[in-house]
Design a protein around this motif. Structure first.
Motif, PDB file in Angstrom:
ATOM      1  N   MET A 104       0.821  -1.208   0.000  1.00  0.00           N
ATOM      2  CA  MET A 104       0.000   0.000   0.000  1.00  0.00           C
ATOM      3  C   MET A 104       0.857   1.261   0.000  1.00  0.00           C
ATOM      4  SD  MET A 104      -2.786   1.542  -0.205  1.00  0.00           S
ATOM      5  CE  MET A 104      -4.238   0.551   0.107  1.00  0.00           C
ATOM      6  N   LEU A 105       1.919   1.279   0.789  1.00  0.00           N
ATOM      7  CA  LEU A 105       2.797   2.447   0.806  1.00  0.00           C
ATOM      8  C   LEU A 105       3.463   2.637  -0.554  1.00  0.00           C
ATOM      9  CD1 LEU A 105       4.395   2.053   4.350  1.00  0.00           C
ATOM     10  CD2 LEU A 105       2.783   3.820   3.598  1.00  0.00           C
ATOM     11  N   ASN A 106       3.803   1.535  -1.204  1.00  0.00           N
ATOM     12  CA  ASN A 106       4.370   1.629  -2.551  1.00  0.00           C
ATOM     13  C   ASN A 106       3.342   2.162  -3.532  1.00  0.00           C
ATOM     14  OD1 ASN A 106       5.289  -0.109  -5.320  1.00  0.00           O
ATOM     15  ND2 ASN A 106       6.896   0.915  -4.169  1.00  0.00           N
ATOM     16  N   LYS A 107       2.056   1.900  -3.244  1.00  0.00           N
ATOM     17  CA  LYS A 107       0.996   2.353  -4.134  1.00  0.00           C
ATOM     18  C   LYS A 107       0.616   3.808  -3.919  1.00  0.00           C
ATOM     19  CE  LYS A 107       1.209  -1.120  -6.369  1.00  0.00           C
ATOM     20  NZ  LYS A 107       2.015  -0.957  -7.584  1.00  0.00           N
ATOM     21  N   MET A 108       1.417   4.531  -3.138  1.00  0.00           N
ATOM     22  CA  MET A 108       1.304   5.984  -3.148  1.00  0.00           C
ATOM     23  C   MET A 108       1.883   6.537  -4.446  1.00  0.00           C
ATOM     24  SD  MET A 108      -0.253   7.146  -0.482  1.00  0.00           S
ATOM     25  CE  MET A 108       0.211   8.881  -0.573  1.00  0.00           C
ATOM     26  N   SER A 109       2.555   5.680  -5.210  1.00  0.00           N
ATOM     27  CA  SER A 109       3.219   6.126  -6.441  1.00  0.00           C
ATOM     28  C   SER A 109       2.276   6.799  -7.445  1.00  0.00           C
ATOM     29  CB  SER A 109       3.952   4.949  -7.104  1.00  0.00           C
ATOM     30  OG  SER A 109       3.085   3.886  -7.402  1.00  0.00           O
ATOM     31  N   PRO A 110       1.026   6.317  -7.654  1.00  0.00           N
ATOM     32  CA  PRO A 110       0.157   7.025  -8.602  1.00  0.00           C
ATOM     33  C   PRO A 110      -0.146   8.468  -8.188  1.00  0.00           C
ATOM     34  CG  PRO A 110      -0.662   4.801  -8.229  1.00  0.00           C
ATOM     35  CD  PRO A 110       0.404   5.054  -7.218  1.00  0.00           C
ATOM     36  N   PHE A 111      -0.252   8.714  -6.865  1.00  0.00           N
ATOM     37  CA  PHE A 111      -0.498  10.082  -6.401  1.00  0.00           C
ATOM     38  C   PHE A 111       0.728  10.955  -6.664  1.00  0.00           C
ATOM     39  CE2 PHE A 111      -3.490   7.530  -3.940  1.00  0.00           C
ATOM     40  CZ  PHE A 111      -4.664   8.249  -4.095  1.00  0.00           C
ATOM     41  N   PHE A 112       1.902  10.392  -6.407  1.00  0.00           N
ATOM     42  CA  PHE A 112       3.114  11.138  -6.724  1.00  0.00           C
ATOM     43  C   PHE A 112       3.277  11.320  -8.230  1.00  0.00           C
ATOM     44  CE2 PHE A 112       4.505   9.764  -2.414  1.00  0.00           C
ATOM     45  CZ  PHE A 112       4.847  11.017  -1.925  1.00  0.00           C
ATOM     46  N   ALA A 113       2.838  10.323  -8.998  1.00  0.00           N
ATOM     47  CA  ALA A 113       2.906  10.445 -10.460  1.00  0.00           C
ATOM     48  C   ALA A 113       2.046  11.612 -10.933  1.00  0.00           C
ATOM     49  CB  ALA A 113       2.459   9.143 -11.125  1.00  0.00           C
TER      50      ALA A 113
END
Length: 298
Positions: A104-113
């Protein structure tokens, strides 16, 4: 089969590829954790070495040029550096916290994208999207639990930083796709870059591996290769704002595998964080669909 797939809209193709990448990266994370107590640097090397072999063979089979397109080299280097940082953060978190929390923490990537795409690709983020990003960051805090009493704080922060770096990497992939760069070359370049930087550590500080650990890391590399090809194909076909929500299917896969393979049961605060982040991702997806041009839908 190929003709049927190519007849689909580029957005639909992107969705299919991003779900395939979620499945693949769940497999990668599972085998990385099954590899046990090995240095993160060693795990990263083997993960990327296998991906490098597959990317090279894929390019040879397709008779691709190994020469980057004009102007893409700086972006390839930036994508590789950010991607490597993302892997380090993710792998470190995988060794210390629950599989679903790390995922889940890795899936912050779309928000950063979305943030990086707005800053560097001029893909505008609207006020409601910005609100969703802020809420997702609040959701991440429920998972990280920032306090000195949290023994997993460092690992959680590493996972969060890994998600940020991955978001930067996917933004570079999107830009490279717009420039017409070959997706297989993007994967190969990243894999070679990662192996070159991690090989010296392996040479001077190699840790003995059992047969099970060898098998686990080789399988992690295989799944990583599949995930890299799929995520690259996804982001070169459609903007992150249109397809990134489907990347959260990995959380479902990770929760199921984490429970049945490792006996992971995240705490209540983590579940609250999951709900907030996924809700914001779904909200952004619905909002983007309502406000995107008709030709981009479907």
């Amino acid at each position: 089969m190929t003709s049927k797939f190519s007849s689909l809209s580029r957005k639909t193709q992107g969705v299919i590829f991003i779900v395939l990448s979620a499945l693949s990266f769940t497999g990668m994370n599972t085998f990385v954790r099954l590899a046990g107590d090995l240095p993160t640097m060693q795990k990263v090397f083997f993960r990327n070495f296998v991906a490098m072999i597959f990317a090279f063979l894929a390019m040879v089979k397709a008779r691709d040029s190994f020469k980057p397109k004009k102007g893409s080299l700086p972006l390839l280097l930036l994508r590789s550096a950010a991607g490597l940082g993302g892997i380090f953060g993710n792998f470190y978190a995988l060794d210390k916290i629950e599989l679903s929390n790390a995922s889940m923490l890795n899936k912050m990537s779309p928000f950063f994208a979305l943030i990086f795409s707005a800053l560097f690709l001029k893909e505008r983020v609207k006020p409601k999207q910005a609100l969703a990003i802020a809420a997702a960051f609040a959701g991440a805090l429920f998972i990280i639990k920032p306090s000195f009493g949290n023994s997993d704080l460092l690992a959680s922060l590493a996972g969060f930083a890994g998600g940020m770096a991955a978001g930067g990497a996917y933004t570079c992939v999107r830009k490279l796709g717009l420039m017409g760069e070959n997706g297989r070359l993007i994967v190969l370049f990243f894999s070679v870059f990662s192996c070159v930087l991690t090989a010296p550590y392996l040479i001077f500080n190699y840790h003995y591996m059992s047969a099970l650990q060898w098998l686990s890391l080789l399988m992690a590399g295989l799944f990583a290769a599949g995930g890299q090809f799929a995520i690259t194909a996804a982001y070169t076909r459609a903007p992150s704002r249109e397809i990134s929500v489907y990347d959260y299917s990995q959380i479902i896969f990770a929760a199921v595998v984490g429970f049945f393979v490792f006996g992971d049961v995240p705490d209540l605060l983590s579940f609250v964080g999951y709900i907030i982040i996924i809700a914001m991702a779904v909200w952004m997806f619905i909002y983007n669909n309502r406000h995107s041009p008709l030709e981009n839908r479907g």
